[in-house]
Design an enzyme around this catalytic site. Structure first.
Site, short mmCIF file in Angstrom:
data_model
loop_
_atom_site.label_atom_id
_atom_site.label_comp_id
_atom_site.label_asym_id
_atom_site.label_seq_id
_atom_site.Cartn_x
_atom_site.Cartn_y
_atom_site.Cartn_z
CB CYS A 48 -0.92 0.02 1.22
SG CYS A 48 -2.01 -1.40 1.30
NE ARG A 124 -2.75 -4.25 -2.99
CZ ARG A 124 -2.26 -3.63 -1.92
NH1 ARG A 124 -2.49 -2.34 -1.76
NH2 ARG A 124 -1.53 -4.28 -1.04
C1 BEZ Z 1 0.64 -4.63 1.81
O1 BEZ Z 1 1.86 -4.79 1.86
O2 BEZ Z 1 0.15 -3.56 1.47
C2 BEZ Z 1 -0.25 -5.79 2.12
C3 BEZ Z 1 0.19 -7.06 1.80
C4 BEZ Z 1 -0.64 -8.13 2.13
C5 BEZ Z 1 -1.83 -7.92 2.75
C6 BEZ Z 1 -2.27 -6.63 3.04
C7 BEZ Z 1 -1.46 -5.56 2.72
#
Ligand code: BEZ
Length: 217
Positions: A48, A124
């Site tokens: 994110c 997302r």
């Molecule tokens: C992230 O790194 O943004 C992420 C990765 C896996 C699950 C949720 C967020």
């Protein structure tokens, strides 16, 4: 007819949301502009963070395209503020757009941003909303894959060009394997129109005609 979650062609539902830049009324506050409304699984997560840096780095391009950005996750407003501050302090990137705080997931549920893969956080989701508040394109990516900013911008420009010119855009536009950066004339719906098409345009057949774009973005 409005579905239970907004789909392509539906109006964005009316909602009042809390954001890092204060209260916003959807879709009212964004009328006359394009809006990219996107969810992320959570603050202080690495993928994110890379997405937010990428949205911020492309902010001027979105502005030039008359487009506002609006993030969302199932977090309170203070973690959003703290995370944005962390990004600025540690990565040198100011996040110039608001993020919706949706701790109970009410907005996310209304928009179909919570999906079976993860029941307590948003996927997302990326909604492209036009200046008349209509949903025009939706992308869903899972938590483990960050979005491609070039494709988001390409899709936005393609939507704008298609809308302004009443045309359709080929695969990989503006680098299509058959017709390059040219655009597709919507297929005719009558026999006389079909007879005229090859006289007016370059065509593979009456149902597959194309033309150069006059006003390039
Ligand atoms: C992230 O790194 O943004 C992420 C990765 C896996 C699950 C949720 C967020």
């Amino acid at each position: 007819m409005m579905n239970s979650i907004p789909l392509i062609g539906d109006q964005l539902p009316e909602m009042t949301v809390q954001t890092t830049y204060g209260i916003k009324k959807l879709p009212e506050d964004y009328k006359g502009k394009w809006l990219i409304l996107f969810s992320h699984p959570g603050d202080f997560t690495p993928v994110c963070t890379t997405e937010f840096v990428s949205f911020a780095r492309n902010y001027e391009t979105f502005q030039r395209l008359n487009t506002e950005l609006l993030g969302l996750s199932i977090d309170q407003v203070q973690p959003h503020m703290k995370w944005v501050e962390w990004i600025e302090d540690n990565l040198g990137e100011v996040i110039p757009f608001p993020i919706i705080a949706d701790p109970l997931g009410d907005v996310a549920k209304k928009l179909g941003m919570i999906q079976p893969a993860r029941k307590t956080s948003t996927v997302r989701a990326t909604f492209f909303i036009d200046p008349d508040s209509k949903v025009r394109l939706i992308l869903y990516y899972p938590a483990e894959i960050g979005r491609n900013m070039e494709e988001i911008i390409r899709s936005l420009v393609a939507l704008q060009v298609a809308t302004e010119n009443g045309v359709a855009m080929p695969a990989n536009w503006p680098n299509n394997e058959l017709i390059g950066d040219q655009v597709i004339i919507p297929p005719p719906t009558t026999i006389p129109e079909a007879d005229e098409r090859p006289k007016e345009y370059t065509c593979y057949d009456w149902w597959f005609c194309y033309k150069p774009l006059d006003n390039k973005k």
